[in-house]
Design a protein around this motif. Structure first.
Motif, PDB file in Angstrom:
ATOM      1  N   SER A  64       5.542   6.734  44.264  1.00  0.00           N
ATOM      2  CA  SER A  64       6.258   7.152  43.054  1.00  0.00           C
ATOM      3  C   SER A  64       7.422   6.223  42.721  1.00  0.00           C
ATOM      4  O   SER A  64       8.141   6.456  41.746  1.00  0.00           O
ATOM      5  CB  SER A  64       6.777   8.591  43.211  1.00  0.00           C
ATOM      6  N   GLY A  65       7.580   5.156  43.500  1.00  0.00           N
ATOM      7  CA  GLY A  65       8.718   4.259  43.308  1.00  0.00           C
ATOM      8  C   GLY A  65       8.768   3.594  41.945  1.00  0.00           C
ATOM      9  O   GLY A  65       9.846   3.455  41.356  1.00  0.00           O
ATOM     10  N   ASP A  66       7.614   3.155  41.431  1.00  0.00           N
ATOM     11  CA  ASP A  66       7.598   2.523  40.100  1.00  0.00           C
ATOM     12  C   ASP A  66       8.034   3.510  39.025  1.00  0.00           C
ATOM     13  O   ASP A  66       8.736   3.133  38.078  1.00  0.00           O
ATOM     14  CB  ASP A  66       6.198   1.975  39.783  1.00  0.00           C
ATOM     15  N   PHE A  67       7.615   4.777  39.178  1.00  0.00           N
ATOM     16  CA  PHE A  67       8.038   5.790  38.202  1.00  0.00           C
ATOM     17  C   PHE A  67       9.547   5.996  38.278  1.00  0.00           C
ATOM     18  O   PHE A  67      10.224   6.080  37.242  1.00  0.00           O
ATOM     19  CB  PHE A  67       7.314   7.118  38.444  1.00  0.00           C
ATOM     20  N   VAL A  68      10.077   6.080  39.481  1.00  0.00           N
ATOM     21  CA  VAL A  68      11.528   6.277  39.637  1.00  0.00           C
ATOM     22  C   VAL A  68      12.301   5.131  39.008  1.00  0.00           C
ATOM     23  O   VAL A  68      13.310   5.339  38.325  1.00  0.00           O
ATOM     24  CB  VAL A  68      11.881   6.451  41.134  1.00  0.00           C
ATOM     25  N   VAL A  69      11.826   3.913  39.195  1.00  0.00           N
ATOM     26  CA  VAL A  69      12.503   2.732  38.631  1.00  0.00           C
ATOM     27  C   VAL A  69      12.379   2.692  37.112  1.00  0.00           C
ATOM     28  O   VAL A  69      13.378   2.544  36.393  1.00  0.00           O
ATOM     29  CB  VAL A  69      11.923   1.430  39.230  1.00  0.00           C
ATOM     30  N   ASN A  70      11.159   2.823  36.613  1.00  0.00           N
ATOM     31  CA  ASN A  70      10.875   2.546  35.195  1.00  0.00           C
ATOM     32  C   ASN A  70      11.000   3.752  34.268  1.00  0.00           C
ATOM     33  O   ASN A  70      11.053   3.576  33.043  1.00  0.00           O
ATOM     34  CB  ASN A  70       9.461   1.969  35.064  1.00  0.00           C
ATOM     35  N   HIS A  71      11.069   4.939  34.835  1.00  0.00           N
ATOM     36  CA  HIS A  71      11.123   6.145  33.996  1.00  0.00           C
ATOM     37  C   HIS A  71      12.279   7.058  34.384  1.00  0.00           C
ATOM     38  O   HIS A  71      13.136   7.355  33.556  1.00  0.00           O
ATOM     39  CB  HIS A  71       9.782   6.885  34.063  1.00  0.00           C
ATOM     40  N   TRP A  72      12.307   7.497  35.638  1.00  0.00           N
ATOM     41  CA  TRP A  72      13.376   8.399  36.092  1.00  0.00           C
ATOM     42  C   TRP A  72      14.744   7.739  35.909  1.00  0.00           C
ATOM     43  O   TRP A  72      15.602   8.271  35.202  1.00  0.00           O
ATOM     44  CB  TRP A  72      13.153   8.775  37.558  1.00  0.00           C
ATOM     45  N   TYR A  73      14.932   6.568  36.527  1.00  0.00           N
ATOM     46  CA  TYR A  73      16.256   5.943  36.457  1.00  0.00           C
ATOM     47  C   TYR A  73      16.545   5.365  35.074  1.00  0.00           C
ATOM     48  O   TYR A  73      17.664   5.473  34.567  1.00  0.00           O
ATOM     49  CB  TYR A  73      16.424   4.855  37.513  1.00  0.00           C
ATOM     50  N   LYS A  82      19.834   6.391  33.004  1.00  0.00           N
ATOM     51  CA  LYS A  82      20.830   5.393  32.589  1.00  0.00           C
ATOM     52  C   LYS A  82      21.015   5.366  31.080  1.00  0.00           C
ATOM     53  O   LYS A  82      22.143   5.201  30.581  1.00  0.00           O
ATOM     54  CB  LYS A  82      20.411   4.012  33.097  1.00  0.00           C
ATOM     55  N   ASN A  83      19.920   5.528  30.330  1.00  0.00           N
ATOM     56  CA  ASN A  83      19.989   5.448  28.872  1.00  0.00           C
ATOM     57  C   ASN A  83      20.581   6.686  28.215  1.00  0.00           C
ATOM     58  O   ASN A  83      21.012   6.630  27.065  1.00  0.00           O
ATOM     59  CB  ASN A  83      18.593   5.203  28.292  1.00  0.00           C
ATOM     60  N   ASN A  84      20.604   7.800  28.931  1.00  0.00           N
ATOM     61  CA  ASN A  84      21.021   9.058  28.308  1.00  0.00           C
ATOM     62  C   ASN A  84      22.246   9.717  28.932  1.00  0.00           C
ATOM     63  O   ASN A  84      22.823  10.619  28.330  1.00  0.00           O
ATOM     64  CB  ASN A  84      19.860  10.060  28.336  1.00  0.00           C
ATOM     65  N   VAL A  85      22.634   9.274  30.116  1.00  0.00           N
ATOM     66  CA  VAL A  85      23.729   9.936  30.834  1.00  0.00           C
ATOM     67  C   VAL A  85      24.823   8.916  31.150  1.00  0.00           C
ATOM     68  O   VAL A  85      24.545   7.816  31.629  1.00  0.00           O
ATOM     69  CB  VAL A  85      23.206  10.581  32.143  1.00  0.00           C
ATOM     70  N   ASN A 107      14.693  -3.648  45.558  1.00  0.00           N
ATOM     71  CA  ASN A 107      15.517  -4.675  44.917  1.00  0.00           C
ATOM     72  C   ASN A 107      15.878  -4.306  43.485  1.00  0.00           C
ATOM     73  O   ASN A 107      17.008  -4.535  43.036  1.00  0.00           O
ATOM     74  CB  ASN A 107      14.806  -6.026  44.950  1.00  0.00           C
ATOM     75  N   LYS A 108      14.909  -3.740  42.762  1.00  0.00           N
ATOM     76  CA  LYS A 108      15.181  -3.324  41.376  1.00  0.00           C
ATOM     77  C   LYS A 108      16.245  -2.233  41.321  1.00  0.00           C
ATOM     78  O   LYS A 108      17.116  -2.239  40.448  1.00  0.00           O
ATOM     79  CB  LYS A 108      13.885  -2.847  40.711  1.00  0.00           C
ATOM     80  N   LEU A 109      16.181  -1.285  42.244  1.00  0.00           N
ATOM     81  CA  LEU A 109      17.161  -0.195  42.272  1.00  0.00           C
ATOM     82  C   LEU A 109      18.539  -0.711  42.689  1.00  0.00           C
ATOM     83  O   LEU A 109      19.556  -0.332  42.105  1.00  0.00           O
ATOM     84  CB  LEU A 109      16.690   0.916  43.209  1.00  0.00           C
ATOM     85  N   LYS A 110      18.575  -1.588  43.675  1.00  0.00           N
ATOM     86  CA  LYS A 110      19.853  -2.143  44.126  1.00  0.00           C
ATOM     87  C   LYS A 110      20.539  -2.937  43.018  1.00  0.00           C
ATOM     88  O   LYS A 110      21.771  -2.897  42.885  1.00  0.00           O
ATOM     89  CB  LYS A 110      19.630  -3.041  45.351  1.00  0.00           C
ATOM     90  N   LYS A 111      19.756  -3.643  42.218  1.00  0.00           N
ATOM     91  CA  LYS A 111      20.325  -4.407  41.106  1.00  0.00           C
ATOM     92  C   LYS A 111      20.981  -3.496  40.073  1.00  0.00           C
ATOM     93  O   LYS A 111      21.855  -3.931  39.325  1.00  0.00           O
ATOM     94  CB  LYS A 111      19.233  -5.254  40.439  1.00  0.00           C
ATOM     95  N   GLN A 112      20.541  -2.245  40.031  1.00  0.00           N
ATOM     96  CA  GLN A 112      21.114  -1.262  39.099  1.00  0.00           C
ATOM     97  C   GLN A 112      22.245  -0.467  39.763  1.00  0.00           C
ATOM     98  O   GLN A 112      22.696   0.544  39.210  1.00  0.00           O
ATOM     99  CB  GLN A 112      20.018  -0.295  38.639  1.00  0.00           C
ATOM    100  N   SER A 113      22.673  -0.912  40.946  1.00  0.00           N
ATOM    101  CA  SER A 113      23.748  -0.246  41.705  1.00  0.00           C
ATOM    102  C   SER A 113      23.368   1.142  42.208  1.00  0.00           C
ATOM    103  O   SER A 113      24.233   1.992  42.450  1.00  0.00           O
ATOM    104  CB  SER A 113      25.041  -0.162  40.869  1.00  0.00           C
ATOM    105  N   VAL A 114      22.066   1.389  42.348  1.00  0.00           N
ATOM    106  CA  VAL A 114      21.600   2.636  42.947  1.00  0.00           C
ATOM    107  C   VAL A 114      21.785   2.538  44.458  1.00  0.00           C
ATOM    108  O   VAL A 114      21.497   1.504  45.074  1.00  0.00           O
ATOM    109  CB  VAL A 114      20.115   2.890  42.609  1.00  0.00           C
ATOM    110  N   ILE A 115      22.267   3.605  45.067  1.00  0.00           N
ATOM    111  CA  ILE A 115      22.463   3.658  46.518  1.00  0.00           C
ATOM    112  C   ILE A 115      21.163   4.100  47.177  1.00  0.00           C
ATOM    113  O   ILE A 115      20.596   5.138  46.823  1.00  0.00           O
ATOM    114  CB  ILE A 115      23.592   4.645  46.875  1.00  0.00           C
TER     115      ILE A 115
END
Length: 279
Positions: A14-23, A27-30, A50-58
């Motif tokens: 589910s990682g791609d969904f979390v990166v491309n949809h959930w997060y 980010k776009n609405n909150v 790496n994609k999540l870390k670049k967005q400052s996700v812990i």
């Protein structure tokens, strides 16, 4: 000013969904200025990390054993114990998108849990209590939750310390930590004992159990009255039974599986009638 935190979890499936949809939708609405975003890592790929870390996700490493629906609570408590957050939003990762600002929920009823119940009867307590807990414990839980609305665990707003208490109780009380479902039972048991507040279902809108229906226009979800939904939850144990196909964030996503949706709605209406007759 104390920070708040939003916690979810994911594996590589589910990682791609979390990166491309959930997060992305979050980010776009909150406004995340005073909010940390944490993803508990249950096997994300290097690229996803790496994609999540670049967005400052812990990223927080999760346990390797137990079912993900249970251990996500255990690992959340581990992460939170030495932190000083004010409020927590605990949310599913693989079946949720955000469509509106939600920060105001952090600022209201801050001393208690804020949650959303299922809209229609699914006999959830009857099935999961008597299949997942030891004799003596199951009777105690049943006495507390019998004939009460089922609270969904997919979106939970809570004061940080009380959320940790919930997580610790789950680890203590769940007998089979590899089973799907007992986490929701303990959530209900704990909340019906300690207190909570129901909030508008736009903050955890579950299409499968929503009696009044919903609308999808250009990939965006609205209530039947035309009001935009803040947190959309395409809930279901497996993909086959979820009401939306191609679920995601963007106008090219979100087609209703009318046959699945109508069959489930009919099923839940029958279960509701059955329960009224035989309760």
């Amino acid at each position: 000013m104390p920070k708040n935190v939003i916690i979810t979890c994911s594996n590589d499936k589910s990682g791609d969904f979390v990166v491309n949809h959930w997060y992305k939708s979050l980010k776009n609405n909150v406004n995340l200025t005073n909010i940390d975003v944490v993803v508990i890592d249950y096997g994300l790929s290097v690229e996803q990390k790496n994609k999540l870390k670049k967005q400052s996700v812990i990223l927080f490493p999760g346990e390797k054993k137990y079912h993900i629906v249970n251990k996500r609570f255990f690992d959340s408590a581990k992460y939170l114990k030495d932190k000083f957050y004010d409020q927590v939003l605990f949310a599913d990762g693989g079946d949720i998108i955000f469509q509106e600002e939600i920060s105001s929920v952090f600022e209201k009823n801050k001393d208690t849990f804020r949650v959303v119940p299922l809209g229609m009867e699914v006999l959830f307590f009857e099935w999961f209590i008597f299949n997942n807990f030891k004799k003596g414990i199951k009777e105690k839980i049943w006495k507390t939750v019998k004939n009460k609305p089922v609270i969904n665990a997919g979106v939970i707003f809570a004061p940080c310390q009380k959320f940790i208490e919930l997580c610790e109780l789950m680890k203590k009380m769940i007998k089979d930590k590899n089973a799907w479902g007992p986490d929701q039972i303990i959530l209900n048991y704990f909340l019906y004992q300690t207190g909570f507040k129901f909030i508008d279902n736009k903050y955890n809108f579950m299409m499968s159990t929503e009696e009044k229906g919903f609308i999808v226009k250009n990939g965006i979800f609205y209530k039947s009255n035309g009001k935009k939904i803040a947190i959309v939850h395409n809930a279901g144990q497996i993909d086959l039974t979820r009401p939306i196909k191609n679920f995601g964030y963007g106008k090219e996503f979100n087609q209703i599986k009318h046959l699945v949706y109508n069959l489930k709605k009919t099923q839940y209406k029958l279960l509701g009638a059955y329960k009224k007759i035989f309760s």
